[in-house]
Design a protein around this motif. Sequence first.
Motif, PDB file in Angstrom:
ATOM      1  N   GLN A   9       0.837  -1.211   0.000  1.00  0.00           N
ATOM      2  CA  GLN A   9       0.000   0.000   0.000  1.00  0.00           C
ATOM      3  C   GLN A   9       0.869   1.257   0.000  1.00  0.00           C
ATOM      4  O   GLN A   9       0.574   2.229  -0.686  1.00  0.00           O
ATOM      5  CB  GLN A   9      -0.958   0.005   1.198  1.00  0.00           C
ATOM      6  CG  GLN A   9      -2.012  -1.086   1.144  1.00  0.00           C
ATOM      7  CD  GLN A   9      -2.761  -1.087  -0.173  1.00  0.00           C
ATOM      8  OE1 GLN A   9      -3.258  -0.066  -0.637  1.00  0.00           O
ATOM      9  NE2 GLN A   9      -2.831  -2.249  -0.805  1.00  0.00           N
ATOM     10  N   LYS A  12       2.330   1.685  -3.450  1.00  0.00           N
ATOM     11  CA  LYS A  12       1.321   2.205  -4.384  1.00  0.00           C
ATOM     12  C   LYS A  12       1.130   3.712  -4.212  1.00  0.00           C
ATOM     13  O   LYS A  12       0.756   4.397  -5.156  1.00  0.00           O
ATOM     14  CB  LYS A  12      -0.011   1.474  -4.208  1.00  0.00           C
ATOM     15  CG  LYS A  12       0.010   0.088  -4.824  1.00  0.00           C
ATOM     16  CD  LYS A  12      -1.343  -0.568  -4.802  1.00  0.00           C
ATOM     17  CE  LYS A  12      -1.267  -1.907  -5.515  1.00  0.00           C
ATOM     18  NZ  LYS A  12      -2.547  -2.560  -5.650  1.00  0.00           N
ATOM     19  N   GLU A  60       0.814  -1.945 -11.103  1.00  0.00           N
ATOM     20  CA  GLU A  60      -0.549  -1.380 -11.106  1.00  0.00           C
ATOM     21  C   GLU A  60      -1.610  -2.474 -11.239  1.00  0.00           C
ATOM     22  O   GLU A  60      -2.709  -2.330 -10.723  1.00  0.00           O
ATOM     23  CB  GLU A  60      -0.697  -0.355 -12.234  1.00  0.00           C
ATOM     24  CG  GLU A  60       0.112   0.912 -12.009  1.00  0.00           C
ATOM     25  CD  GLU A  60      -0.250   1.629 -10.702  1.00  0.00           C
ATOM     26  OE1 GLU A  60      -1.452   1.751 -10.390  1.00  0.00           O
ATOM     27  OE2 GLU A  60       0.681   2.062  -9.998  1.00  0.00           O
TER      28      GLU A  60
END
Length: 171
Positions: A9, A12, A60
């Motif tokens: 996370q 990202k 992604e």
Amino acid sequence: MDADFLLIQKIKKGNEQSMDQFVLKYYPKIYQYCLLHVRDHGYAEDLTQETFLKFFQAFERYKHYGKALNYLYVIAGNLCKDHFRKEGRIEISELPEEIPIEHMRRVEKRVEIYEALDKLPEEIREVVILFFFQEISQKEIARMMGIKVSLVKYRVSRAKKLLAEYLGEGE
């Protein structure tokens, strides 16, 4: 939540420190996996770096299901197979004469193990590397390879018998 989920996370969200942490966490295992396949430190290093490159290129689209390492093994496995399609098997080079006898014995045993691994059918060899060298559970191997746990168990059992035979320990 597992630590990988939190790390992913952060990655990202663009946290480069988390990306470095992820690579440092898994680099040794992926490197060892590649080295067991190609048996050349330079190629293993290249394949390991390419594994992480491909992982982050497809990041992604990556969906975290609890085991990022398994996904890395799949990428590395595919890269190793591609390597052999392109390059063919690498022969073990001659050893220099200056090696002390105790080191020679270890090298000879390692060569015997590599030769025994080479004799295994590819699907059994892959299970051997993941189970015995990378210490991945049979359940995880089944998930990674898209096969049933019973087939993984059979391949582990078959590998033990074949390796004992190849290494002369079945006598």
